[in-house]
Design a protein around this motif. Structure first.
Motif, PDB file in Angstrom:
ATOM      1  N   HIS A   1       0.851  -1.203   0.000  1.00 23.17           N
ATOM      2  CA  HIS A   1       0.000   0.000   0.000  1.00 23.17           C
ATOM      3  C   HIS A   1       0.880   1.243   0.000  1.00 23.17           C
ATOM      4  CE1 HIS A   1       0.841  -0.500   4.285  1.00 23.17           C
ATOM      5  NE2 HIS A   1       0.287   0.658   4.581  1.00 23.17           N
ATOM      6  N   HIS A   2       0.252   2.414  -0.089  1.00 19.31           N
ATOM      7  CA  HIS A   2       0.973   3.637  -0.428  1.00 19.31           C
ATOM      8  C   HIS A   2       1.589   4.383   0.748  1.00 19.31           C
ATOM      9  CE1 HIS A   2      -2.690   5.373   1.180  1.00 19.31           C
ATOM     10  NE2 HIS A   2      -2.173   6.580   1.077  1.00 19.31           N
TER      11      HIS A   2
ATOM     12  N   ASP B   1      -4.253   1.761  -6.123  1.00 19.94           N
ATOM     13  CA  ASP B   1      -3.227   2.683  -5.620  1.00 19.94           C
ATOM     14  C   ASP B   1      -2.615   3.522  -6.743  1.00 19.94           C
ATOM     15  OD1 ASP B   1      -2.785   3.093  -2.907  1.00 19.94           O
ATOM     16  OD2 ASP B   1      -1.789   1.157  -2.631  1.00 19.94           O
TER      17      ASP B   1
ATOM     18  N   ARG C   1      -0.323   6.704  -6.416  1.00 25.64           N
ATOM     19  CA  ARG C   1       0.114   6.903  -5.026  1.00 25.64           C
ATOM     20  C   ARG C   1       1.412   6.166  -4.697  1.00 25.64           C
ATOM     21  NH1 ARG C   1      -5.068   6.719  -0.990  1.00 25.64           N
ATOM     22  NH2 ARG C   1      -4.925   4.441  -1.197  1.00 25.64           N
TER      23      ARG C   1
ATOM     24  N   THR D   1      -6.115   0.636   4.137  1.00 20.55           N
ATOM     25  CA  THR D   1      -6.341   1.622   3.075  1.00 20.55           C
ATOM     26  C   THR D   1      -7.366   1.023   2.113  1.00 20.55           C
ATOM     27  OG1 THR D   1      -4.668   0.856   1.489  1.00 20.55           O
ATOM     28  CG2 THR D   1      -3.924   2.397   3.219  1.00 20.55           C
TER      29      THR D   1
ATOM     30  N   HIS E   1      -5.228  -1.582  -0.406  1.00 13.37           N
ATOM     31  CA  HIS E   1      -4.224  -2.508   0.137  1.00 13.37           C
ATOM     32  C   HIS E   1      -4.300  -3.896  -0.527  1.00 13.37           C
ATOM     33  CE1 HIS E   1      -1.637  -4.399   3.076  1.00 13.37           C
ATOM     34  NE2 HIS E   1      -1.589  -3.316   3.840  1.00 13.37           N
TER      35      HIS E   1
END
Ligand code: ZN
Ligand code: FE
Length: 257
Positions: free
Chosen positions: A54-55, A81, A84, A114, A117
């Protein structure tokens, strides 16, 4: 496939995957580049990929620098994402497969922490191997990630996907939060003998400054309250019999703990 655990920042782990036969490396969630560069140099390996879950900055902070050294590497992340994750070239969806050396991984879309994710599950290739799960900030030792962008229902569904994996699956989560999580777990599941035993063991491990990661799916199923939202003891402690509401209340109680 050998997994190297590189501690960074205050409590993060970066994981370096090494295929010895081909001398290839891939890195999961490089929050920093320098420990990764050191480890691949020590191995004399060739870095071929970054696998981001994730970011958040503690998971992608090293992407840009690694790309300066190795512009050809593949950068994987979740399709949601987009925009990001620095350098992201491959946008993964639930059920997609990727390969690294002789291992292949299935992608799980696990929103909650998130909205975008993902987790990477490397399948075993022979009976002597275990599956390896890289789940970022979704499932932790004794706990789960905070709900920044997702709902309790999403997190519950994500955790249910992960806990359906074989019990022997090793869990490589991105933070060393296990002790604090288990201390909270005891407040909602105090009669759980497996949990009491694990808490004692983890206290000893941490007092020697050793890691509690990897954990396993079997161990988490018996001791992690967030995987036990249908368990009567946990439901009693959260005063609801609805699993989504149980998770929501557990998360709220954990935040206050
Ligand atoms: Zn995060
Ligand atoms: Fe994180």
């Amino acid at each position: 496939m050998q997994v190297y655990r590189l501690p960074i920042l205050s409590d993060n782990y970066v994981f370096l995957l090494h295929d010895r036969d081909r001398n290839l490396a891939a890195v999961v969630d490089p929050g920093l580049a320098s420990p990764v560069l050191q480890q691949i140099q020590a191995l004399g390996a060739k870095l071929t990929a970054i696998l981001n879950t994730h970011h958040h900055h503690d998971h992608i902070g090293g992407n840009y620098e690694l790309l300066q050294y190795f512009p050809q590497i593949k950068v994987y992340g979740g399709s949601e994402d987009r925009g990001r994750i620095p350098g992201q070239k491959i946008f993964l969806k639930d059920g997609d497969r990727i390969t690294f050396g002789d291992r292949s991984a299935t992608i799980f879309f696990v929103p909650g922490h998130t909205k975008a994710h993902i987790a990477y599950y490397f399948h075993p290739t022979k009976p002597s191997e275990t599956g390896e799960l890289f789940c970022g900030d979704t499932l932790f030792g004794g706990g789960c990630g905070r709900l920044f962008e997702g709902t309790p229902a999403q997190m519950l569904a994500s955790l249910n996907k992960l806990q359906a994996l074989p019990d022997c699956t090793r869990i490589w989560c991105a933070h060393e939060y296990t002790l604090k999580n288990l201390q909270f777990a005891l407040t909602v599941d105090r009669d759980n003998l497996d949990l009491q035993h694990r808490c004692t063991e983890v206290k000893a491990v941490r007092s020697r400054n050793e890691p509690t990661i990897p954990s396993s799916i079997g161990l988490e199923k018996s001791t992690n309250p967030f995987l036990r939202c249908t368990n009567p003891s946990i439901q009693l402690a959260t005063n609801t019999t609805d699993p989504v509401e149980t998770l929501a209340r557990l998360r709220g109680m954990k935040e206050m703990f």
